[in-house]
Structures are given as structure tokens and as C-alpha cells.
Design a protein around this motif. Sequence first.
Motif, PDB file in Angstrom:
ATOM      1  N   ILE A 168       0.824  -1.223   0.000  1.00  0.00           N
ATOM      2  CA  ILE A 168       0.000   0.000   0.000  1.00  0.00           C
ATOM      3  C   ILE A 168       0.854   1.268   0.000  1.00  0.00           C
ATOM      4  O   ILE A 168       0.317   2.371   0.019  1.00  0.00           O
ATOM      5  N   LEU A 169       2.177   1.115  -0.045  1.00  0.00           N
ATOM      6  CA  LEU A 169       3.070   2.271  -0.019  1.00  0.00           C
ATOM      7  C   LEU A 169       3.398   2.749  -1.426  1.00  0.00           C
ATOM      8  O   LEU A 169       3.442   1.958  -2.382  1.00  0.00           O
ATOM      9  N   ASP A 170       3.632   4.058  -1.558  1.00  0.00           N
ATOM     10  CA  ASP A 170       4.054   4.598  -2.845  1.00  0.00           C
ATOM     11  C   ASP A 170       5.576   4.566  -2.958  1.00  0.00           C
ATOM     12  O   ASP A 170       6.273   4.048  -2.062  1.00  0.00           O
ATOM     13  N   GLU A 171       6.108   5.142  -4.038  1.00  0.00           N
ATOM     14  CA  GLU A 171       7.546   5.085  -4.276  1.00  0.00           C
ATOM     15  C   GLU A 171       8.364   5.839  -3.226  1.00  0.00           C
ATOM     16  O   GLU A 171       9.573   5.630  -3.087  1.00  0.00           O
ATOM     17  N   ASN A 172       7.703   6.707  -2.465  1.00  0.00           N
ATOM     18  CA  ASN A 172       8.392   7.469  -1.423  1.00  0.00           C
ATOM     19  C   ASN A 172       8.213   6.864  -0.031  1.00  0.00           C
ATOM     20  O   ASN A 172       8.655   7.440   0.973  1.00  0.00           O
ATOM     21  N   GLY A 173       7.533   5.715   0.035  1.00  0.00           N
ATOM     22  CA  GLY A 173       7.323   5.054   1.311  1.00  0.00           C
ATOM     23  C   GLY A 173       6.127   5.568   2.098  1.00  0.00           C
ATOM     24  O   GLY A 173       5.924   5.178   3.246  1.00  0.00           O
ATOM     25  N   ALA A 174       5.338   6.452   1.487  1.00  0.00           N
ATOM     26  CA  ALA A 174       4.125   6.957   2.141  1.00  0.00           C
ATOM     27  C   ALA A 174       2.935   6.070   1.777  1.00  0.00           C
ATOM     28  O   ALA A 174       2.947   5.385   0.750  1.00  0.00           O
ATOM     29  N   ILE A 175       1.909   6.097   2.609  1.00  0.00           N
ATOM     30  CA  ILE A 175       0.699   5.319   2.304  1.00  0.00           C
ATOM     31  C   ILE A 175      -0.027   5.967   1.134  1.00  0.00           C
ATOM     32  O   ILE A 175      -0.352   7.154   1.169  1.00  0.00           O
ATOM     33  N   ASP A 176      -0.271   5.175   0.102  1.00  0.00           N
ATOM     34  CA  ASP A 176      -0.955   5.636  -1.103  1.00  0.00           C
ATOM     35  C   ASP A 176      -2.462   5.478  -0.886  1.00  0.00           C
ATOM     36  O   ASP A 176      -2.937   4.352  -0.667  1.00  0.00           O
ATOM     37  N   PRO A 177      -3.247   6.564  -0.931  1.00  0.00           N
ATOM     38  CA  PRO A 177      -4.684   6.452  -0.660  1.00  0.00           C
ATOM     39  C   PRO A 177      -5.423   5.562  -1.651  1.00  0.00           C
ATOM     40  O   PRO A 177      -6.459   4.982  -1.306  1.00  0.00           O
ATOM     41  N   PHE A 178      -4.906   5.437  -2.861  1.00  0.00           N
ATOM     42  CA  PHE A 178      -5.550   4.560  -3.836  1.00  0.00           C
ATOM     43  C   PHE A 178      -5.248   3.094  -3.533  1.00  0.00           C
ATOM     44  O   PHE A 178      -6.099   2.223  -3.733  1.00  0.00           O
ATOM     45  N   LYS A 179      -4.054   2.823  -3.040  1.00  0.00           N
ATOM     46  CA  LYS A 179      -3.667   1.445  -2.756  1.00  0.00           C
ATOM     47  C   LYS A 179      -4.272   0.938  -1.446  1.00  0.00           C
ATOM     48  O   LYS A 179      -4.656  -0.225  -1.355  1.00  0.00           O
ATOM     49  N   ILE A 180      -4.349   1.790  -0.420  1.00  0.00           N
ATOM     50  CA  ILE A 180      -4.927   1.333   0.844  1.00  0.00           C
ATOM     51  C   ILE A 180      -6.442   1.159   0.709  1.00  0.00           C
ATOM     52  O   ILE A 180      -7.037   0.292   1.341  1.00  0.00           O
ATOM     53  N   ASP A 181      -7.083   1.979  -0.126  1.00  0.00           N
ATOM     54  CA  ASP A 181      -8.492   1.789  -0.510  1.00  0.00           C
ATOM     55  C   ASP A 181      -9.406   1.658   0.717  1.00  0.00           C
ATOM     56  O   ASP A 181     -10.194   0.715   0.829  1.00  0.00           O
ATOM     57  N   THR A 182      -9.308   2.624   1.628  1.00  0.00           N
ATOM     58  CA  THR A 182     -10.094   2.559   2.861  1.00  0.00           C
ATOM     59  C   THR A 182     -11.573   2.850   2.615  1.00  0.00           C
ATOM     60  O   THR A 182     -11.953   3.457   1.614  1.00  0.00           O
ATOM     61  N   VAL A 183     -12.392   2.418   3.574  1.00  0.00           N
ATOM     62  CA  VAL A 183     -13.824   2.716   3.545  1.00  0.00           C
ATOM     63  C   VAL A 183     -14.202   3.445   4.829  1.00  0.00           C
ATOM     64  O   VAL A 183     -13.496   3.362   5.839  1.00  0.00           O
ATOM     65  N   SER A 184     -15.315   4.158   4.769  1.00  0.00           N
ATOM     66  CA  SER A 184     -15.787   4.919   5.934  1.00  0.00           C
ATOM     67  C   SER A 184     -17.306   4.796   6.035  1.00  0.00           C
ATOM     68  O   SER A 184     -17.970   4.364   5.088  1.00  0.00           O
ATOM     69  N   ARG A 185     -17.841   5.171   7.188  1.00  0.00           N
ATOM     70  CA  ARG A 185     -19.273   5.025   7.467  1.00  0.00           C
ATOM     71  C   ARG A 185     -19.999   6.347   7.370  1.00  0.00           C
ATOM     72  O   ARG A 185     -19.477   7.405   7.741  1.00  0.00           O
ATOM     73  N   LEU A 186     -21.238   6.266   6.884  1.00  0.00           N
ATOM     74  CA  LEU A 186     -22.160   7.388   6.928  1.00  0.00           C
ATOM     75  C   LEU A 186     -23.386   6.924   7.704  1.00  0.00           C
ATOM     76  O   LEU A 186     -23.288   5.999   8.498  1.00  0.00           O
ATOM     77  N   GLY A 187     -24.547   7.520   7.464  1.00  0.00           N
ATOM     78  CA  GLY A 187     -25.759   7.088   8.139  1.00  0.00           C
ATOM     79  C   GLY A 187     -26.395   5.896   7.438  1.00  0.00           C
ATOM     80  O   GLY A 187     -26.116   5.613   6.272  1.00  0.00           O
ATOM     81  N   GLY A 188     -27.273   5.186   8.151  1.00  0.00           N
ATOM     82  CA  GLY A 188     -28.012   4.067   7.579  1.00  0.00           C
ATOM     83  C   GLY A 188     -27.100   2.965   7.073  1.00  0.00           C
ATOM     84  O   GLY A 188     -26.170   2.538   7.764  1.00  0.00           O
ATOM     85  N   ASN A 189     -27.359   2.499   5.834  1.00  0.00           N
ATOM     86  CA  ASN A 189     -26.540   1.444   5.236  1.00  0.00           C
ATOM     87  C   ASN A 189     -25.386   1.997   4.405  1.00  0.00           C
ATOM     88  O   ASN A 189     -24.698   1.242   3.720  1.00  0.00           O
ATOM     89  N   TRP A 190     -25.173   3.305   4.448  1.00  0.00           N
ATOM     90  CA  TRP A 190     -24.236   3.936   3.523  1.00  0.00           C
ATOM     91  C   TRP A 190     -22.797   3.918   4.027  1.00  0.00           C
ATOM     92  O   TRP A 190     -22.515   4.166   5.202  1.00  0.00           O
ATOM     93  N   TYR A 191     -21.910   3.618   3.082  1.00  0.00           N
ATOM     94  CA  TYR A 191     -20.468   3.670   3.280  1.00  0.00           C
ATOM     95  C   TYR A 191     -19.890   4.541   2.170  1.00  0.00           C
ATOM     96  O   TYR A 191     -20.551   4.846   1.173  1.00  0.00           O
ATOM     97  N   SER A 192     -18.629   4.911   2.341  1.00  0.00           N
ATOM     98  CA  SER A 192     -17.913   5.604   1.272  1.00  0.00           C
ATOM     99  C   SER A 192     -16.574   4.921   1.055  1.00  0.00           C
ATOM    100  O   SER A 192     -15.861   4.617   2.020  1.00  0.00           O
ATOM    101  N   ARG A 193     -16.263   4.675  -0.205  1.00  0.00           N
ATOM    102  CA  ARG A 193     -14.956   4.139  -0.575  1.00  0.00           C
ATOM    103  C   ARG A 193     -14.078   5.321  -0.939  1.00  0.00           C
ATOM    104  O   ARG A 193     -14.433   6.119  -1.809  1.00  0.00           O
ATOM    105  N   ALA A 194     -12.927   5.448  -0.296  1.00  0.00           N
ATOM    106  CA  ALA A 194     -12.113   6.660  -0.429  1.00  0.00           C
ATOM    107  C   ALA A 194     -11.834   7.031  -1.874  1.00  0.00           C
ATOM    108  O   ALA A 194     -11.826   8.207  -2.233  1.00  0.00           O
ATOM    109  N   LYS A 195     -11.635   6.045  -2.736  1.00  0.00           N
ATOM    110  CA  LYS A 195     -11.269   6.353  -4.114  1.00  0.00           C
ATOM    111  C   LYS A 195     -12.426   6.219  -5.104  1.00  0.00           C
ATOM    112  O   LYS A 195     -12.231   6.392  -6.299  1.00  0.00           O
ATOM    113  N   ALA A 196     -13.630   5.927  -4.599  1.00  0.00           N
ATOM    114  CA  ALA A 196     -14.724   5.693  -5.546  1.00  0.00           C
ATOM    115  C   ALA A 196     -16.083   6.219  -5.114  1.00  0.00           C
ATOM    116  O   ALA A 196     -17.023   6.172  -5.893  1.00  0.00           O
ATOM    117  N   GLY A 197     -16.246   6.712  -3.877  1.00  0.00           N
ATOM    118  CA  GLY A 197     -17.517   7.283  -3.478  1.00  0.00           C
ATOM    119  C   GLY A 197     -18.458   6.324  -2.780  1.00  0.00           C
ATOM    120  O   GLY A 197     -18.056   5.274  -2.281  1.00  0.00           O
TER     121      GLY A 197
END
Length: 291
Positions: A168-197
Motif C-alpha cells: 500500500i506504499l508509494d515510491e516514497n514510502g508513504a501510504i498511497d490512498p488509492f492502494k490502501i483503498d479505505t472505507v468509511s461510514r455514513l448514516g443508515g446502510n451507507w459507506y464511502s470508498r475513499a477512491k470511488a464514493g
Amino acid sequence: MISIEPHELSTGKLHGYLLGAVSPRPIAFASTVDKNGNVNLSPFSFFNVFSAKPPILVFSPARRGRDNTTKHTYENVLEVPEVVINIVSFEMVQQMSLSSTEYAKGVNEFAKAGFTELASEMIKPPRVAEAPVQLECKVNEVIALGTEGGAGNLVICEVVKIHIKEEILDENGAIDPFKIDTVSRLGGNWYSRAKAGLFEVPKPLSSLGIGVDALPEKIRNSKVLTGNDLGMLGNVENFPNSEEINIFINASDELKKIVASNNSELIHKKAQTFLCDGKIEEAWKLLLSKL
């Protein structure tokens, strides 16, 4: 604009407004153990990082609004003040959701959700091997915010060891947000995918899902079905019966050909398309047609 004082609302209504407004929220996938060594794994979206030196994370396993009982995670950190905060990526979101099912105390959600236990190096609770980042923490303090249903319990955690997957790291050793591909919570059944909505994940059954550990071995060890697929399949209470399976298969020439091929990979790929469309019952009928 409507203006409301919190005391005017039911706990459920207030909870819904807060979760819908304060979003998206990161997910603390917390693994803990009780004093007898029983493992628990559960997700919490009341969570964030609050300090880097010292490295502090805070999450809150709130009291249940419906009956004012406490979560096993909360009880565990009082007994053994240690926790692993596992970061959730998109490819594990369905299994994570399944783990939020309220199984009885002592039931290991790693097994129920199909995750792999990985021994921690500095604390007792195990890590989720599938998580892209795993944060071993000691619990510095637990602060109860109230005694009624819906009241939070702030678990203040100090990170003592960080594990990061190199992919999940980029060429500089930092975490790449596209590679880690995290998800988050909203209300109800809704989630958000960091790179896709936004996307939806139906909440687990109010009754207990059978769990990934109860899936037939050929399905559980499929080379086609992903962890997310298995998570959806494990969130059912019962299997369809043979009559339901036969009616479903015989109603489609395509499915009859797929089943007649006796090709497990082909059957699993078609079942996967059903799962992608949220058709879990149809996927089960196809998968069970050759077992």
C-alpha cells in the motif's frame, strides 16, 4: 432550516441525525480479549486519531440504545486494557460488516467473519491479517460519557506498534490512498470508498448469520469467491432447500447449462455475478446445486 434541541428527540432519531451529519467517519476494527483469553472483533465508526506524539487513537463502543447494555469490546478493554485497531479496506468490508453481528459473548468473530488471526508482538489481542494497517495499542483510559442507552465510552489508546503492508506504499514510502483503498461510514446502510464514493452494505441480520465458518468447505476455499463474497454468503440464517434450488435452476437454460458443466469455477463466477447485484439467495441456490 429546522432547529432542534437534542432533548426533544428520541435517542434513535438523534443518533440518526448525528451519524448522517458527521460523516464520513473512519472505522476502528477493534480486536480485544477478555480476562479468559476469548477473542472479540468488532467495528466502530466513532473513531479518529488525536495525537502523534504520543500517538493516540480514540474510539467509542457506545451503550446500546435499545436496552442500555454494553458492548463486549468495552467490557474486554476494562479487563485487559489492550486493543488492536485494524484499518478496513474495501476488499474486506462485507466481512467487517458481518462481524458486527451481535454474537454471544465468547464467540470468535474472526472465525465467523472469515478473517485470519495474526499474533501481535507487544500485546495480547491478535491482529486481522487481511487489514492493510494494524495498530497495536495499550489502553490509557476509558471514559464513560453517560449511563443511559446511546452513551459513549471513550477508549483512549496509545499506539505501541504499527504494522503496514508494503503493497500500500508509494515510491516514497508513504501510504498511497488509492492502494490502501479505505472505507468509511455514513448514516443508515451507507459507506464511502475513499477512491470511488458512496455504496451500500445492508446491515447484518437481526437474527444471527451463519458466518463464514459455517460455509461448505468447497465454497469457503473457493479460488473465485472473494472475502467480500464470503461475507455476504455468511450473512444468512438458513440455506435454501432442495425444492427451491431445483425450481430456480430449471427456470433458466443458462443456469442448467452451467450446472451441467460440473465446472466449479464457472459456477462460482456466475454466483459471484449474483452477489455483485446483491442477489444473495440466488447465489446460494446456484452454489448449492452441485454440493
